[in-house]
Design an enzyme around this catalytic site. Sequence first.
Site, PDB file in Angstrom:
ATOM      1  N   ASN A 183       2.610 -16.314  -1.766  1.00 47.19           N
ATOM      2  CA  ASN A 183       2.766 -17.195  -0.427  1.00 47.19           C
ATOM      3  C   ASN A 183       0.904 -17.606  -0.132  1.00 47.19           C
ATOM      4  O   ASN A 183       0.382 -16.590  -0.443  1.00 47.19           O
ATOM      5  CB  ASN A 183       3.590 -15.748   0.525  1.00 47.19           C
ATOM      6  CG  ASN A 183       4.547 -15.668   0.419  1.00 47.19           C
ATOM      7  OD1 ASN A 183       5.417 -16.497   0.270  1.00 47.19           O
ATOM      8  ND2 ASN A 183       5.453 -14.573   0.407  1.00 47.19           N
TER       9      ASN A 183
ATOM     10  N   HIS B 155      -1.178 -12.622  -4.430  1.00 47.12           N
ATOM     11  CA  HIS B 155      -0.543 -11.974  -6.005  1.00 47.12           C
ATOM     12  C   HIS B 155       0.797 -13.013  -5.488  1.00 47.12           C
ATOM     13  O   HIS B 155       0.901 -13.479  -5.151  1.00 47.12           O
ATOM     14  CB  HIS B 155       0.447 -10.959  -4.991  1.00 47.12           C
ATOM     15  CG  HIS B 155       0.729 -10.450  -3.833  1.00 47.12           C
ATOM     16  ND1 HIS B 155      -0.095 -11.109  -2.763  1.00 47.12           N
ATOM     17  CD2 HIS B 155       2.022 -11.093  -2.847  1.00 47.12           C
ATOM     18  CE1 HIS B 155       0.259 -11.449  -1.762  1.00 47.12           C
ATOM     19  NE2 HIS B 155       1.538 -11.843  -1.896  1.00 47.12           N
TER      20      HIS B 155
HETATM   21  P1  5GP Z   1       3.132 -10.996   0.837  1.00 50.20           P
HETATM   22  O1  5GP Z   1       4.163 -11.324   2.013  1.00 50.20           O
HETATM   23  O2  5GP Z   1       1.121 -11.602   1.154  1.00 50.20           O
HETATM   24  O3  5GP Z   1       3.315 -12.525   0.037  1.00 50.20           O
HETATM   25  O4  5GP Z   1       3.485  -9.891   0.354  1.00 50.20           O
HETATM   26  C1  5GP Z   1       3.126  -8.631   0.912  1.00 50.20           C
HETATM   27  C2  5GP Z   1       4.192  -7.778  -0.256  1.00 50.20           C
HETATM   28  O5  5GP Z   1       4.086  -7.048  -0.586  1.00 50.20           O
HETATM   29  C3  5GP Z   1       5.699  -7.377   0.326  1.00 50.20           C
HETATM   30  O6  5GP Z   1       6.977  -8.091  -0.587  1.00 50.20           O
HETATM   31  C4  5GP Z   1       5.381  -5.840   0.575  1.00 50.20           C
HETATM   32  O7  5GP Z   1       6.504  -5.558   0.891  1.00 50.20           O
HETATM   33  C5  5GP Z   1       4.366  -5.561  -0.130  1.00 50.20           C
HETATM   34  N1  5GP Z   1       3.649  -3.988  -0.399  1.00 50.20           N
HETATM   35  C6  5GP Z   1       3.006  -4.672   0.922  1.00 50.20           C
HETATM   36  N2  5GP Z   1       2.089  -3.230   1.501  1.00 50.20           N
HETATM   37  C7  5GP Z   1       2.716  -2.731   0.060  1.00 50.20           C
HETATM   38  C8  5GP Z   1       2.199  -1.490  -0.858  1.00 50.20           C
HETATM   39  O8  5GP Z   1       1.687   0.375  -0.598  1.00 50.20           O
HETATM   40  N3  5GP Z   1       3.014  -0.639  -2.264  1.00 50.20           N
HETATM   41  C9  5GP Z   1       3.602  -1.426  -2.927  1.00 50.20           C
HETATM   42  N4  5GP Z   1       3.814  -1.592  -4.334  1.00 50.20           N
HETATM   43  N5  5GP Z   1       3.933  -2.877  -2.339  1.00 50.20           N
HETATM   44  C10 5GP Z   1       3.763  -3.748  -0.788  1.00 50.20           C
END
Ligand code: 5GP
Length: 116
Positions: free
Chosen positions: A86, A99
């Site tokens: 994303n 990521h």
């Molecule tokens: P994005 O929407 O930015 O692509 O995804 C961020 C991801 O990071 C989400 O799926 C969320 O569940 C995960 N995430 C957010 N905070 C943390 C955290 O503190 N630890 C872990 N392991 N995952 C996280």
Amino acid sequence: MENCIFCKIVRGEIPAKIIYEDDDVIAFNDINPAAPIHFLIIPRIHITSLLDCEKTHQALLGRMLLLAPEIAKEQGCTDGFRTIINTGRVGGQEVFHLHIHIIGGKNRLPGMIHKT
Ligand code: 5GP
Ligand code: ZN
């Protein structure tokens, strides 16, 4: 990056279930999994998003992408998986440290974007 949550995971300041690490990259389970297997591959260095990548990141990006199937197989994704990056507000990015999501499990995943 002081307050970046994924930089904090890299520095060991907040816990995560780390499933792979090397000098450049770490992978850990997503805290809120969308499927039985859901982990994230991130660079150790802070890069905000794919929009912020430059030519100097080429090898790192290639490395992350090649690690995806390697770690996915180790985690049990033997029959495929989904890879998501994303990017920015429109892409629905919530954590602004680059990521790759790797998502899988036994069953076929649902469609990702519904056309209207
Ligand atoms: P994005 O929407 O930015 O692509 O995804 C961020 C991801 O990071 C989400 O799926 C969320 O569940 C995960 N995430 C957010 N905070 C943390 C955290 O503190 N630890 C872990 N392991 N995952 C996280
Ligand atoms: Zn960061």
